[in-house]
Scaffold this motif. Structure first.
Motif, PDB file in Angstrom:
ATOM      1  N   GLU A   1       8.104  11.327   8.953  1.00 32.80           N
ATOM      2  CA  GLU A   1       6.665  11.387   8.718  1.00 32.80           C
ATOM      3  C   GLU A   1       6.405  11.210   7.227  1.00 32.80           C
ATOM      4  O   GLU A   1       7.197  11.651   6.399  1.00 32.80           O
ATOM      5  CB  GLU A   1       6.138  12.753   9.178  1.00 32.80           C
ATOM      6  CG  GLU A   1       4.644  12.857   9.239  1.00 32.80           C
ATOM      7  CD  GLU A   1       4.220  14.197   9.831  1.00 32.80           C
ATOM      8  OE1 GLU A   1       3.751  15.050   9.051  1.00 32.80           O
ATOM      9  OE2 GLU A   1       4.377  14.367  11.051  1.00 32.80           O
ATOM     10  N   TYR A   2       5.290  10.558   6.886  1.00 32.43           N
ATOM     11  CA  TYR A   2       4.943  10.360   5.478  1.00 32.43           C
ATOM     12  C   TYR A   2       3.442  10.195   5.331  1.00 32.43           C
ATOM     13  O   TYR A   2       2.747   9.878   6.291  1.00 32.43           O
ATOM     14  CB  TYR A   2       5.656   9.137   4.891  1.00 32.43           C
ATOM     15  CG  TYR A   2       5.346   7.854   5.626  1.00 32.43           C
ATOM     16  CD1 TYR A   2       4.152   7.170   5.408  1.00 32.43           C
ATOM     17  CD2 TYR A   2       6.228   7.333   6.551  1.00 32.43           C
ATOM     18  CE1 TYR A   2       3.853   6.003   6.099  1.00 32.43           C
ATOM     19  CE2 TYR A   2       5.943   6.166   7.251  1.00 32.43           C
ATOM     20  CZ  TYR A   2       4.754   5.525   7.017  1.00 32.43           C
ATOM     21  OH  TYR A   2       4.455   4.374   7.698  1.00 32.43           O
ATOM     22  N   GLU A   3       2.955  10.406   4.101  1.00 33.18           N
ATOM     23  CA  GLU A   3       1.556  10.149   3.761  1.00 33.18           C
ATOM     24  C   GLU A   3       1.500   9.606   2.337  1.00 33.18           C
ATOM     25  O   GLU A   3       2.120  10.170   1.431  1.00 33.18           O
ATOM     26  CB  GLU A   3       0.712  11.424   3.842  1.00 33.18           C
ATOM     27  CG  GLU A   3       0.528  11.926   5.255  1.00 33.18           C
ATOM     28  CD  GLU A   3      -0.325  13.185   5.311  1.00 33.18           C
ATOM     29  OE1 GLU A   3      -0.839  13.455   6.395  1.00 33.18           O
ATOM     30  OE2 GLU A   3      -0.466  13.872   4.294  1.00 33.18           O
ATOM     31  N   PHE A   4       0.763   8.524   2.167  1.00 30.21           N
ATOM     32  CA  PHE A   4       0.546   7.913   0.855  1.00 30.21           C
ATOM     33  C   PHE A   4      -0.923   8.020   0.482  1.00 30.21           C
ATOM     34  O   PHE A   4      -1.792   7.944   1.347  1.00 30.21           O
ATOM     35  CB  PHE A   4       0.920   6.422   0.877  1.00 30.21           C
ATOM     36  CG  PHE A   4       2.386   6.155   1.003  1.00 30.21           C
ATOM     37  CD1 PHE A   4       3.194   6.115  -0.121  1.00 30.21           C
ATOM     38  CD2 PHE A   4       2.958   5.923   2.242  1.00 30.21           C
ATOM     39  CE1 PHE A   4       4.551   5.848  -0.004  1.00 30.21           C
ATOM     40  CE2 PHE A   4       4.300   5.655   2.372  1.00 30.21           C
ATOM     41  CZ  PHE A   4       5.113   5.625   1.244  1.00 30.21           C
ATOM     42  N   VAL A   5      -1.194   8.169  -0.792  1.00 28.60           N
ATOM     43  CA  VAL A   5      -2.550   8.092  -1.318  1.00 28.60           C
ATOM     44  C   VAL A   5      -2.684   6.701  -1.933  1.00 28.60           C
ATOM     45  O   VAL A   5      -1.820   6.276  -2.711  1.00 28.60           O
ATOM     46  CB  VAL A   5      -2.801   9.176  -2.392  1.00 28.60           C
ATOM     47  CG1 VAL A   5      -4.188   9.024  -2.988  1.00 28.60           C
ATOM     48  CG2 VAL A   5      -2.621  10.565  -1.790  1.00 28.60           C
ATOM     49  N   VAL A   6      -3.758   5.985  -1.568  1.00 27.82           N
ATOM     50  CA  VAL A   6      -3.955   4.616  -2.055  1.00 27.82           C
ATOM     51  C   VAL A   6      -5.364   4.487  -2.623  1.00 27.82           C
ATOM     52  O   VAL A   6      -6.327   4.972  -2.021  1.00 27.82           O
ATOM     53  CB  VAL A   6      -3.772   3.583  -0.911  1.00 27.82           C
ATOM     54  CG1 VAL A   6      -3.992   2.169  -1.421  1.00 27.82           C
ATOM     55  CG2 VAL A   6      -2.395   3.719  -0.278  1.00 27.82           C
TER      56      VAL A   6
ATOM     57  N   PHE B   1     -11.055   4.849  -3.428  1.00 28.45           N
ATOM     58  CA  PHE B   1      -9.963   5.423  -2.638  1.00 28.45           C
ATOM     59  C   PHE B   1     -10.083   4.988  -1.194  1.00 28.45           C
ATOM     60  O   PHE B   1     -11.190   4.811  -0.683  1.00 28.45           O
ATOM     61  CB  PHE B   1     -10.013   6.960  -2.696  1.00 28.45           C
ATOM     62  CG  PHE B   1      -9.459   7.534  -3.957  1.00 28.45           C
ATOM     63  CD1 PHE B   1      -8.123   7.898  -4.035  1.00 28.45           C
ATOM     64  CD2 PHE B   1     -10.266   7.711  -5.065  1.00 28.45           C
ATOM     65  CE1 PHE B   1      -7.609   8.433  -5.202  1.00 28.45           C
ATOM     66  CE2 PHE B   1      -9.756   8.247  -6.239  1.00 28.45           C
ATOM     67  CZ  PHE B   1      -8.431   8.608  -6.309  1.00 28.45           C
ATOM     68  N   LEU B   2      -8.939   4.846  -0.517  1.00 22.68           N
ATOM     69  CA  LEU B   2      -8.983   4.678   0.931  1.00 22.68           C
ATOM     70  C   LEU B   2      -9.555   5.964   1.501  1.00 22.68           C
ATOM     71  O   LEU B   2      -9.283   7.047   0.991  1.00 22.68           O
ATOM     72  CB  LEU B   2      -7.582   4.462   1.503  1.00 22.68           C
ATOM     73  CG  LEU B   2      -6.999   3.071   1.376  1.00 22.68           C
ATOM     74  CD1 LEU B   2      -5.638   3.016   2.058  1.00 22.68           C
ATOM     75  CD2 LEU B   2      -7.901   2.015   1.961  1.00 22.68           C
ATOM     76  N   PRO B   3     -10.339   5.883   2.555  1.00 21.38           N
ATOM     77  CA  PRO B   3     -10.991   7.082   3.079  1.00 21.38           C
ATOM     78  C   PRO B   3     -10.038   8.098   3.712  1.00 21.38           C
ATOM     79  O   PRO B   3     -10.375   9.247   3.866  1.00 21.38           O
ATOM     80  CB  PRO B   3     -11.977   6.537   4.109  1.00 21.38           C
ATOM     81  CG  PRO B   3     -11.463   5.189   4.449  1.00 21.38           C
ATOM     82  CD  PRO B   3     -10.740   4.682   3.252  1.00 21.38           C
ATOM     83  N   VAL B   4      -8.841   7.676   4.089  1.00 19.50           N
ATOM     84  CA  VAL B   4      -7.841   8.585   4.665  1.00 19.50           C
ATOM     85  C   VAL B   4      -6.492   8.297   4.031  1.00 19.50           C
ATOM     86  O   VAL B   4      -6.305   7.270   3.371  1.00 19.50           O
ATOM     87  CB  VAL B   4      -7.726   8.437   6.206  1.00 19.50           C
ATOM     88  CG1 VAL B   4      -9.021   8.798   6.886  1.00 19.50           C
ATOM     89  CG2 VAL B   4      -7.286   7.041   6.588  1.00 19.50           C
ATOM     90  N   LEU B   5      -5.537   9.185   4.254  1.00 15.27           N
ATOM     91  CA  LEU B   5      -4.184   8.962   3.752  1.00 15.27           C
ATOM     92  C   LEU B   5      -3.529   7.847   4.556  1.00 15.27           C
ATOM     93  O   LEU B   5      -3.684   7.782   5.772  1.00 15.27           O
ATOM     94  CB  LEU B   5      -3.364  10.242   3.855  1.00 15.27           C
ATOM     95  CG  LEU B   5      -3.912  11.421   3.061  1.00 15.27           C
ATOM     96  CD1 LEU B   5      -3.118  12.683   3.379  1.00 15.27           C
ATOM     97  CD2 LEU B   5      -3.881  11.134   1.576  1.00 15.27           C
ATOM     98  N   ALA B   6      -2.817   6.968   3.883  1.00 16.38           N
ATOM     99  CA  ALA B   6      -2.172   5.839   4.553  1.00 16.38           C
ATOM    100  C   ALA B   6      -0.893   6.307   5.246  1.00 16.38           C
ATOM    101  O   ALA B   6      -0.003   6.856   4.608  1.00 16.38           O
ATOM    102  CB  ALA B   6      -1.855   4.741   3.541  1.00 16.38           C
ATOM    103  N   GLN B   7      -0.855   6.091   6.544  1.00 17.53           N
ATOM    104  CA  GLN B   7       0.333   6.385   7.334  1.00 17.53           C
ATOM    105  C   GLN B   7       0.326   5.452   8.531  1.00 17.53           C
ATOM    106  O   GLN B   7      -0.722   5.027   8.978  1.00 17.53           O
ATOM    107  CB  GLN B   7       0.383   7.842   7.750  1.00 17.53           C
ATOM    108  CG  GLN B   7      -0.895   8.371   8.348  1.00 17.53           C
ATOM    109  CD  GLN B   7      -0.870   9.882   8.489  1.00 17.53           C
ATOM    110  OE1 GLN B   7       0.174  10.491   8.487  1.00 17.53           O
ATOM    111  NE2 GLN B   7      -2.027  10.477   8.613  1.00 17.53           N
ATOM    112  N   ASP B   8       1.479   5.105   9.006  1.00 22.30           N
ATOM    113  CA  ASP B   8       1.570   4.168  10.118  1.00 22.30           C
ATOM    114  C   ASP B   8       2.699   4.623  11.042  1.00 22.30           C
ATOM    115  O   ASP B   8       3.867   4.352  10.770  1.00 22.30           O
ATOM    116  CB  ASP B   8       1.827   2.759   9.593  1.00 22.30           C
ATOM    117  CG  ASP B   8       1.762   1.700  10.669  1.00 22.30           C
ATOM    118  OD1 ASP B   8       1.657   2.055  11.866  1.00 22.30           O
ATOM    119  OD2 ASP B   8       1.818   0.518  10.324  1.00 22.30           O
ATOM    120  N   PRO B   9       2.369   5.336  12.127  1.00 21.54           N
ATOM    121  CA  PRO B   9       3.408   5.833  13.031  1.00 21.54           C
ATOM    122  C   PRO B   9       4.293   4.728  13.604  1.00 21.54           C
ATOM    123  O   PRO B   9       5.421   4.985  14.000  1.00 21.54           O
ATOM    124  CB  PRO B   9       2.614   6.527  14.137  1.00 21.54           C
ATOM    125  CG  PRO B   9       1.290   6.831  13.541  1.00 21.54           C
ATOM    126  CD  PRO B   9       1.032   5.749  12.533  1.00 21.54           C
TER     127      PRO B   9
END
Length: 135
Positions: free
Chosen positions: A53-58, A69-77
């Motif tokens: 699992e991971y989360e990026f701020v973009v 900012f992107l409205p949510v944290l970038a993650q791609d299951p």
């Protein structure tokens, strides 16, 4: 005998230091782009463990120096798990970003969770950061 034990101790300390360096930033972000209404973030797992699992701020800085900012944290299951040494691409739909002309894209890893339940969290230093000029 003492000399051998001393050398063995020194080798153990060096290995521990190398492991500490490996865990200082578990990923290397290689690129981040705003392409046709999607944000694509490419990264490589530089740790020795599988990331589950991971989360990026973009965020982007536009040509007028405004931050978006992107409205949510970038993650791609769909990219999970990311095995040790493997690369992955996070694709995040962001059609609202089409209205801006960006000069710089920025990203950093906020957190990652590994097999076995261990986790890495950004301490505020943004150690795993990339700023990429947009073409």
């Amino acid at each position: 005998m003492k000399r051998s034990l001393l050398l063995l101790g020194l080798l153990i300390l060096l290995e521990a230091a190398a492991l500490a360096l490996d865990t200082s930033c578990p990923v290397k972000i290689t690129d981040v782009r705003n392409i046709a209404g999607t944000v694509r973030l490419l990264f490589r797992n530089t740790s020795r463990l599988e990331i589950i699992e991971y989360e990026f701020v973009v965020w982007f800085v536009d040509s007028d120096k405004q931050v978006h900012f992107l409205p949510v944290l970038a993650q791609d299951p769909a990219t999970l798990p990311v095995t040790a040494g493997a690369s992955a691409v996070v694709v995040y739909p962001a059609p609202e970003m089409l209205q801006y002309t960006f000069s710089v894209a920025n990203a950093y890893l906020l957190r990652a969770t590994f097999t076995g339940g261990t986790a890495w969290n950004d301490d505020g230093s943004h150690a795993c950061k990339l700023a990429a000029l947009q073409e």
